[in-house]
Design an enzyme around this catalytic site. Structure first.
Site, PDB file in Angstrom:
ATOM      1  N   ASP A 195       5.297  10.816  58.151  1.00 19.15           N
ATOM      2  CA  ASP A 195       5.906   9.750  57.676  1.00 19.15           C
ATOM      3  C   ASP A 195       5.265   9.166  56.424  1.00 19.15           C
ATOM      4  O   ASP A 195       4.126   9.584  56.238  1.00 19.15           O
ATOM      5  CB  ASP A 195       5.907   8.386  58.608  1.00 19.15           C
ATOM      6  CG  ASP A 195       4.533   7.757  58.669  1.00 19.15           C
ATOM      7  OD1 ASP A 195       3.357   8.234  58.990  1.00 19.15           O
ATOM      8  OD2 ASP A 195       4.753   6.902  57.615  1.00 19.15           O
ATOM      9  N   CYS A 205      21.852  21.032  44.513  1.00 11.43           N
ATOM     10  CA  CYS A 205      21.397  20.181  45.377  1.00 11.43           C
ATOM     11  C   CYS A 205      22.937  19.633  45.928  1.00 11.43           C
ATOM     12  O   CYS A 205      23.810  19.357  45.009  1.00 11.43           O
ATOM     13  CB  CYS A 205      20.617  19.131  44.902  1.00 11.43           C
ATOM     14  SG  CYS A 205      20.396  17.815  46.199  1.00 11.43           S
ATOM     15  N   CYS A 218      23.768  14.176  43.830  1.00 16.40           N
ATOM     16  CA  CYS A 218      23.910  15.451  42.700  1.00 16.40           C
ATOM     17  C   CYS A 218      25.529  15.895  43.060  1.00 16.40           C
ATOM     18  O   CYS A 218      25.936  16.491  41.876  1.00 16.40           O
ATOM     19  CB  CYS A 218      22.859  16.435  43.087  1.00 16.40           C
ATOM     20  SG  CYS A 218      21.166  16.116  42.537  1.00 16.40           S
ATOM     21  N   HIS A 273      18.791  11.182  46.948  1.00 13.47           N
ATOM     22  CA  HIS A 273      18.294  12.689  46.582  1.00 13.47           C
ATOM     23  C   HIS A 273      16.818  12.852  47.272  1.00 13.47           C
ATOM     24  O   HIS A 273      16.880  13.983  47.737  1.00 13.47           O
ATOM     25  CB  HIS A 273      18.192  12.647  45.067  1.00 13.47           C
ATOM     26  CG  HIS A 273      17.624  14.120  44.617  1.00 13.47           C
ATOM     27  ND1 HIS A 273      18.577  15.276  44.450  1.00 13.47           N
ATOM     28  CD2 HIS A 273      16.443  14.255  44.400  1.00 13.47           C
ATOM     29  CE1 HIS A 273      17.712  16.072  44.048  1.00 13.47           C
ATOM     30  NE2 HIS A 273      16.461  15.758  44.068  1.00 13.47           N
TER      31      HIS A 273
END
Lengths: 388, 388
Positions: free
Chosen positions: A264, A302, A307, A333
């Protein structure tokens, strides 16, 4: 059964598995985005799901201060409150108290600290963090640990480790809800012998999972990696291993290679809001003038929403104007990139070619300069410690 | 044909119709959210569509300064740049120059102004705004107008009106693209005789639509409403009428009653980011402590994403923590509310009961206090004028 180990890599310690929780199963290795205040900054639960996120982390410390544990309990628990029906992990509050709050006094009994928001005084004990985390209702909860600074003395690190062990036992005894998996946190600073001791001691208490705490807090990267190795060597194969606070692409791939199952970090979402976006070549800043006229997506190929939908020039424009939509699109993203990375890693482990995936990653990926990284990290930690 | 008038109200001047544009048709009366910098703040195009938004406004002034008109043209135009395939209206830049920029000199030729961002000097003429708006490629474009302040002298208001008329003619002559509808802007301050003159003069030039400018800029509300009446009385039935810069629920319903077809304003999105959310009882602030423990949606019965998904307590928490998701969710709610209002208004006109809808609205709706509203508006305009 909380964890199922499915496949191990023949050339490294990398492994693929599955966490089983009351809110569904989670393929591992997994990265958990950080939703400190019951929100992964800028995104809705639906967007997290569209990205493919299967589990998030929330901070007991932050939620205790705002809106208060009792409030969330009254609202039906954390899942209900934040409208997220997939697994959640809550930390114990230990790390935030030692890094974010104005620390008042640590004793064997617990920690007296001041809120970083209004300066009010609070006392946290192992029993209380379990009570809080049971009220929040996360699927995985954590023991209270004492986190020394990366440059603390041997004596201080040793004392913090011993206290962490006693607190882990008290957390275990305090637990009432059997449907939450309580993970213990290995401490021991950057001293191999202490890491061994801590891993052995906590393993003897038979927790359903083990976290590695106290790393990636300003120490050199080679030290981080070697401490992971020292610790993992003494953790049981059958239990999940969680490396706390680590989340750059380059650190994740090295963590997996050393046997880590869970990660994390606020890094992918935090740097996104600064305009730093992940690519397979490294981290690039969308504010850079090179993007101002780029009619193509930021990362051609991507398949994230950002994107797929917008040009790099548009994203650059949003950041130039400090438009909030820019922060959202960059966050989408970066989390998509990390999720994609985790999937590729997992597939590579299943296909038996993790090592070549690892080597290919490094053939193209330019990591953040080590000295820059350390300077930024230490500056950031320091600004947090000053109650910013 | 750019506009189809479908139904008129027997008891008021309210009317329902349809704009026909190259990017689809738009039911009227319609409210256009403001996307000054090619983004309706915090939202994606998909979210705007889910709310039901059929047309947005973008500011030529802002886009000229950042990222530049040529840049957007190179990217394939404004629709392509912001990934919005429904109709767009661009304003001429006039209002922003007179309210936001540091104004340097107005002459019959055009306006010399300084950018509010970097102080750079620019010259805008009627011909240039048409050239810019043609490059952006919006469906509806606007003539350049001179906007006097609400308390300017009669002489100044008169001079600005005459100049606005000459500029409108020059804009009309400069237009090259026949697929964009060029609307003229009626000025004349708060002087009925000037409003009449302006409406008559511009109508004689036969534009495909007429806007009412120079209102809702600090004058008392009854003056705004009476100026709308004076102007609409002299506008042709068959052309759309657009009231610029008006967008509170209470002003929209009064505008419709006086024959307005189109509205735009940043108010619903701006106040949302301050926590002020619309209800059928008036505007309420989610930061108010009354919401901190409310397990129900902010507006029970509201079918927007925010109210369908989250409790008022969660929304209150996000605002308490200044979480960006809060701004998004509040924006979604307010735009949904306004869209819902427009739909109800339109249906009421079709059903022949707009008057009773209007009376029912006022029976429950508590508008923002007039003096508070004026003070806020003037303060806001002043802060903008100081180059904030």
């Amino acid at each position: 059964m909380d964890f199922r180990l499915i496949q191990t890599c023949p050339d490294s310690k990398a492994r693929a598995g599955e966490l089983i929780t009351p809110h569904g199963s989670v393929p591992t290795p997994v990265f958990l985005p950080v939703g400190s205040q019951a929100t992964v900054k800028t995104l809705t639960p639906e967007e997290l799901k569209e990205i493919g996120i299967s589990m998030v982390l929330a901070n007991t410390y932050h939620l205790y201060l705002r809106p208060g544990i009792g409030m969330i309990e009254k609202m039906g628990g954390l899942h209900e409150f934040m409208a997220w029906d997939r697994p959640i992990l809550t930390d114990s509050g230990g790390y935030q108290i030692f890094s974010l709050a104005a620390l008042r006094r640590v004793s064997d009994e617990g920690v007296l600290f001041r809120s970083h928001i209004d300066g009010s005084e609070h006392f946290l004990t192992p029993e209380l963090t379990i009570q809080f985390q049971e009220a929040l209702g996360a699927d995985v909860i954590m023991t209270l640990d004492e986190c020394p600074a990366y440059d603390d003395s041997l004596e201080k690190v040793q004392k913090a480790m011993t206290r962490t062990h006693h607190w882990a036992e008290r957390c275990q005894r305090a637990q009432r809800h059997s449907d939450q998996a309580l993970y213990a946190i290995v401490q021991g600073g950057v001293i191999p012998e202490l890491r061994h001791q801590s891993a052995k001691y906590l393993t003897s208490l038979d927790f359903p999972g083990y976290a590695i705490g106290g790393l990636s807090i300003g120490e050199p990267k080679e030290t981080t990696l070697s401490m992971i190795e020292e610790t993992v060597a003494l953790l049981p194969e059958a239990k999940p291993r969680y490396l706390m606070g680590v989340g750059s692409p380059e650190d994740i791939i090295e963590g997996v290679a050393r046997g880590i199952d869970m990660f994390d970090s606020a890094l992918p979402t935090r740097v996104a809001r600064n305009g730093a976006l992940f690519t397979w070549q490294g981290r690039h800043n969308i504010r850079n003038a090179v993007y101002s006229q780029m009619d193509k997506p930021f990362a051609p190929g991507c398949d994230c929403y950002t994107c797929r939908t917008f040009s790099a020039a548009y994203l650059h424009h949003l950041f130039s104007c400090d438009e909030l939509l820019g922060y959202r699109l960059a966050t989408i993203h970066n989390l998509s990139f990390i999720h994609n990375l985790m999937q590729k890693i997992r597939n590579a482990i299943f296909d038996g070619n993790f090592s070549s995936f690892h080597d290919n990653f490094w053939a193209s990926y330019q990591p953040t300069n080590e000295q820059t990284r350390l300077d930024q990290k230490r500056k950031w930690l320091k600004s947090r410690n000053q109650g910013q």
